[in-house]
Design an enzyme around this catalytic site. Structure first.
Site, PDB file in Angstrom:
ATOM      1  N   HIS A 193      -8.536  -6.417  33.464  1.00  0.00           N
ATOM      2  CA  HIS A 193      -8.538  -4.936  33.385  1.00  0.00           C
ATOM      3  C   HIS A 193      -8.906  -4.529  34.909  1.00  0.00           C
ATOM      4  O   HIS A 193      -9.639  -4.725  35.691  1.00  0.00           O
ATOM      5  CB  HIS A 193      -9.415  -4.123  32.718  1.00  0.00           C
ATOM      6  CG  HIS A 193      -8.928  -4.276  31.003  1.00  0.00           C
ATOM      7  ND1 HIS A 193      -7.678  -3.648  30.771  1.00  0.00           N
ATOM      8  CD2 HIS A 193      -9.746  -4.674  29.881  1.00  0.00           C
ATOM      9  CE1 HIS A 193      -7.384  -3.993  29.451  1.00  0.00           C
ATOM     10  NE2 HIS A 193      -8.890  -4.513  28.968  1.00  0.00           N
ATOM     11  N   CYS A 249      -4.098  -3.289  36.004  1.00  0.00           N
ATOM     12  CA  CYS A 249      -3.636  -2.049  36.209  1.00  0.00           C
ATOM     13  C   CYS A 249      -4.361  -1.486  37.561  1.00  0.00           C
ATOM     14  O   CYS A 249      -5.503  -1.763  38.129  1.00  0.00           O
ATOM     15  CB  CYS A 249      -4.280  -1.037  35.197  1.00  0.00           C
ATOM     16  SG  CYS A 249      -3.512  -1.534  33.705  1.00  0.00           S
TER      17      CYS A 249
END
Length: 383
Positions: A193, A249
């Site tokens: 992430h 991301c």
């Protein structure tokens, strides 16, 4: 007590261990060493070898706690690599900096840090990171001939000292560039992430700092782009190449490099901070392939294998290289982008619900950033 003598395959330093283990950590050149199976039973021979180890040049280093590094009061070498924990990162860093000059000269010319974070037993668990880690490691060893012992892998499947906690990741980043010399090729890979937060230093054009999320980010915090730049970009001396491959991301400028390439305009864009702060190297070159822009989210998919999940960017990146052995940076970036845009989101995990409802293509454009401008259309990609 039985024991074995293991010689480092790189710097030839001999290590004495008393416990059976799959590998040990070299105190001199920081390599992972596969262990042997034959144990010595001659007590005098063991103590002689151990004394030789203690008398080596490493004993000139200053240790805050010598038992953490394999020289304990019980005269036994402990194979627990480096004694890393989330509360002792500064001790490990001090050890790296305390070694006498010349010790790191035996370090391999290629070195890689591979981090895959699955966030097991958490609501934001990722399913494709272990696949990504395995595939990237295979690419580095088989295609680009990185030595196995020069690759450090951090996943939640490992022992505690190789779990991608914030402390272990930061220690690994420092290990990656420690003692680098001209001609070295370094690789940092991350699958997990990413996030962004408001910039408080006026050193981001969009007003946000990009971050990577270690497995313990909820308690220990994230790793922000400013710190990543300080740890692995600024130490690069002339002749050293660093490639970062980040499948996360909001990762477009995760290394805070000064130039960002625009495929649309086919030119480098100035990404230097408004504050005037320098984010450059010490003479080397840092290049980063990111999964998406700073305002986009990356995705996992099973559309490629129809079995397990994998990062879309990572899969496309590897397949492009395997399909065309010699390609330029421009060809690699453009090919990855085109493959991603052709991928249907119907089998992808994406938090952009609107894209799914409107049956759009994946909203994810891979990015290339660099510490310096170079001709990407005529420069061959090489790790």
């Amino acid at each position: 007590m039985d024991g074995i003598i293991i010689q480092c395959t790189h710097c030839r330093l001999e290590h004495f261990i008393t416990k059976r283990t799959n590998y040990l950590y070299c105190l001199r050149c920081h390599s992972l060493i596969p262990t042997q199976t034959k144990f010595l039973k001659n007590t005098s021979q063991k103590h002689t070898q151990l004394q030789n180890i203690k008398n080596s040049s490493l004993t000139n280093c200053t240790f805050e706690n010598s038992s953490l590094y394999g020289i304990s009061g019980s005269s036994e070498y402990k194979s627990y690599p480096r004694g890393i924990s989330v509360v002792r990162p500064k001790t490990t860093f001090a050890f790296l900096n305390a070694c006498p000059r010349g010790i790191s000269a035996a370090r391999p010319g290629k070195r890689a840090l591979i981090c895959g974070v699955s966030y097991k037993n958490q609501k934001y668990k990722l399913k494709g990171t272990l696949t990504d880690v395995y595939n990237i490691k295979q690419l580095l060893t088989n295609r680009y001939h990185f030595p196995e012992q020069a690759i450090r892998v951090l996943t939640e499947e490992n022992d505690p000292d190789r779990v991608p906690t914030k402390a272990n990741m930061e220690e690994g980043l420092r290990w990656l560039v420690d003692g680098c010399k001209s001609g070295d090729s370094l690789v940092f890979y991350f699958s997990g992430h990413g996030f962004r937060q408001h910039d408080l230093n006026n050193d981001e054009l969009d007003g946000f700092d990009e971050t990577l999320c270690p497995v313990d980010f909820k308690t220990e915090g994230m790793i922000i782009d400013n710190d990543i730049n300080t740890m692995i970009v600024k130490p690069l001396i002339k002749g050293v190449r660093l490639h970062a491959i980040i499948d996360a991301c909001y990762s477009g400028t995760i290394l805070d490099l000064e130039y960002l390439y625009s495929l649309k305009e086919r030119k480098w864009l100035d990404n230097r901070p408004p504050s005037g702060a320098r984010k450059c190297t010490g003479g080397g070159r840092a290049i980063c392939f990111s999964a998406c822009r700073d305002d986009e989210q990356a995705t996992d998919s099973n559309v490629f294998t129809h079995k397990g999940m994998s990062g879309v960017m990572t899969h496309c990146f590897i397949q492009t290289i395997l399909n065309k052995p010699k390609l330029t940076y421009f060809e690699l970036l453009n090919s990855v982008r085109e493959t991603i845009l052709k991928t249907s989101p119907s089998k992808c995990i994406s938090s952009k619900i609107i894209d799914k409802l409107l049956k759009r293509k994946i909203s994810q454009e891979p990015q290339l950033s660099s510490s310096e401008v170079f001709d990407i259309e005529n420069t061959t990609f090489l790790l």
